[in-house]
Scaffold this motif. Structure first.
Motif, PDB file in Angstrom:
ATOM      1  N   ALA A 180      -2.217   0.473   0.920  1.00  0.00           N
ATOM      2  CA  ALA A 180      -3.315   0.396   1.884  1.00  0.00           C
ATOM      3  C   ALA A 180      -2.947   1.122   3.171  1.00  0.00           C
ATOM      4  O   ALA A 180      -3.784   1.808   3.768  1.00  0.00           O
ATOM      5  CB  ALA A 180      -3.676  -1.060   2.172  1.00  0.00           C
ATOM      6  N   MET A 181      -1.706   0.983   3.594  1.00  0.00           N
ATOM      7  CA  MET A 181      -1.279   1.651   4.820  1.00  0.00           C
ATOM      8  C   MET A 181      -1.378   3.171   4.668  1.00  0.00           C
ATOM      9  O   MET A 181      -1.833   3.868   5.576  1.00  0.00           O
ATOM     10  CB  MET A 181       0.146   1.259   5.176  1.00  0.00           C
ATOM     11  N   GLY A 182      -0.983   3.714   3.522  1.00  0.00           N
ATOM     12  CA  GLY A 182      -1.085   5.152   3.281  1.00  0.00           C
ATOM     13  C   GLY A 182      -2.527   5.628   3.269  1.00  0.00           C
ATOM     14  O   GLY A 182      -2.841   6.693   3.816  1.00  0.00           O
ATOM     15  N   ASN A 183      -3.410   4.847   2.660  1.00  0.00           N
ATOM     16  CA  ASN A 183      -4.832   5.213   2.634  1.00  0.00           C
ATOM     17  C   ASN A 183      -5.445   5.181   4.028  1.00  0.00           C
ATOM     18  O   ASN A 183      -6.198   6.081   4.401  1.00  0.00           O
ATOM     19  CB  ASN A 183      -5.599   4.285   1.694  1.00  0.00           C
ATOM     20  N   TRP A 184      -5.141   4.130   4.787  1.00  0.00           N
ATOM     21  CA  TRP A 184      -5.651   4.062   6.157  1.00  0.00           C
ATOM     22  C   TRP A 184      -5.084   5.199   7.011  1.00  0.00           C
ATOM     23  O   TRP A 184      -5.791   5.779   7.830  1.00  0.00           O
ATOM     24  CB  TRP A 184      -5.318   2.712   6.793  1.00  0.00           C
ATOM     25  N   ALA A 185      -3.807   5.505   6.813  1.00  0.00           N
ATOM     26  CA  ALA A 185      -3.181   6.588   7.580  1.00  0.00           C
ATOM     27  C   ALA A 185      -3.870   7.920   7.302  1.00  0.00           C
ATOM     28  O   ALA A 185      -4.076   8.720   8.222  1.00  0.00           O
ATOM     29  CB  ALA A 185      -1.694   6.678   7.269  1.00  0.00           C
ATOM     30  N   LEU A 186      -4.239   8.167   6.045  1.00  0.00           N
ATOM     31  CA  LEU A 186      -4.943   9.410   5.709  1.00  0.00           C
ATOM     32  C   LEU A 186      -6.306   9.467   6.404  1.00  0.00           C
ATOM     33  O   LEU A 186      -6.693  10.505   6.937  1.00  0.00           O
ATOM     34  CB  LEU A 186      -5.105   9.550   4.197  1.00  0.00           C
ATOM     35  N   ALA A 227      -1.829   2.926  11.535  1.00  0.00           N
ATOM     36  CA  ALA A 227      -2.294   2.200  10.350  1.00  0.00           C
ATOM     37  C   ALA A 227      -1.498   0.921  10.149  1.00  0.00           C
ATOM     38  O   ALA A 227      -2.067  -0.133   9.840  1.00  0.00           O
ATOM     39  CB  ALA A 227      -2.199   3.093   9.117  1.00  0.00           C
ATOM     40  N   TYR A 228      -0.207   0.988  10.342  1.00  0.00           N
ATOM     41  CA  TYR A 228       0.628  -0.199  10.178  1.00  0.00           C
ATOM     42  C   TYR A 228       0.267  -1.258  11.213  1.00  0.00           C
ATOM     43  O   TYR A 228       0.147  -2.437  10.897  1.00  0.00           O
ATOM     44  CB  TYR A 228       2.103   0.171  10.295  1.00  0.00           C
ATOM     45  N   GLY A 229       0.088  -0.838  12.447  1.00  0.00           N
ATOM     46  CA  GLY A 229      -0.212  -1.780  13.523  1.00  0.00           C
ATOM     47  C   GLY A 229      -1.594  -2.404  13.427  1.00  0.00           C
ATOM     48  O   GLY A 229      -1.788  -3.560  13.792  1.00  0.00           O
ATOM     49  N   LEU A 230      -2.568  -1.656  12.925  1.00  0.00           N
ATOM     50  CA  LEU A 230      -3.945  -2.150  12.932  1.00  0.00           C
ATOM     51  C   LEU A 230      -4.409  -2.772  11.626  1.00  0.00           C
ATOM     52  O   LEU A 230      -5.192  -3.721  11.640  1.00  0.00           O
ATOM     53  CB  LEU A 230      -4.899  -1.004  13.292  1.00  0.00           C
ATOM     54  N   PHE A 231      -3.979  -2.210  10.504  1.00  0.00           N
ATOM     55  CA  PHE A 231      -4.650  -2.566   9.261  1.00  0.00           C
ATOM     56  C   PHE A 231      -3.785  -3.188   8.182  1.00  0.00           C
ATOM     57  O   PHE A 231      -4.195  -4.145   7.545  1.00  0.00           O
ATOM     58  CB  PHE A 231      -5.327  -1.327   8.646  1.00  0.00           C
TER      59      PHE A 231
END
Length: 155
Positions: free
Chosen positions: A74-80, A63-67
């Motif tokens: 936002a990183m936590g939401n994408w990671a989920l 998530a950190y690398g892509l979004f």
């Protein structure tokens, strides 16, 4: 019963108090027909938690690398979301996530074999909600595994 026994039973928990009274719970997985130790036995909580930590760290890294460089929410939401997709795809196909593979665990159906697509989806949704995964039965299975009729075993 003297005060020491009362305090001792309170400190050791209801299971220990019941065992002291003569109740036999058996070993984890006995009711499911699984061996007590070795391959095919119920996965221990430490291994399962370690696998989830590895999977979550991997999803956070992706998530950190892509979004979401810099935006923690936002990183936590994408990671989920990545965690959900990864869990559905990997458990549904090979029976384990990368973290589970590292800790030598596999998710199988109660009767053995792979989980069906619907049961994988149910398990993954409940795992992402998190609360069902924190409620365990006497065999050490989370509520998400119990409702999906799944078992995490050692390989």
């Amino acid at each position: 019963m003297d005060n020491r026994q009362v305090i001792g039973s309170w400190l050791s928990g209801p299971r220990a108090a019941a065992e002291d009274a003569g109740v036999d719970f058996g070993y984890r997985g006995e009711q499911l027909g699984l061996p007590e130790e070795g391959p095919g036995s119920i996965a221990r909580p430490g291994r399962r938690m370690g696998a989830v930590v590895v999977d979550w760290a991997l999803c956070m890294l992706i998530a950190y690398g892509l979004f979401a460089r810099g935006d923690q929410q936002a990183m936590g939401n994408w990671a989920l979301g990545i965690f959900f997709v990864m869990t559905v795809l990997t458990v549904g196909t090979v029976g384990c996530t990368p973290g589970k593979a590292l800790f030598r665990l596999r998710v199988v159906a109660e009767g053995g074999g792979r989980l069906g697509a619907v049961r994988v989806l149910i398990r993954s949704v409940l795992l992402c909600v998190a609360i069902p995964a924190l409620i365990w039965d006497r065999d050490g299975r989370g509520l998400h595994d119990r409702l999906a009729r799944a078992v995490q075993v050692r390989i």
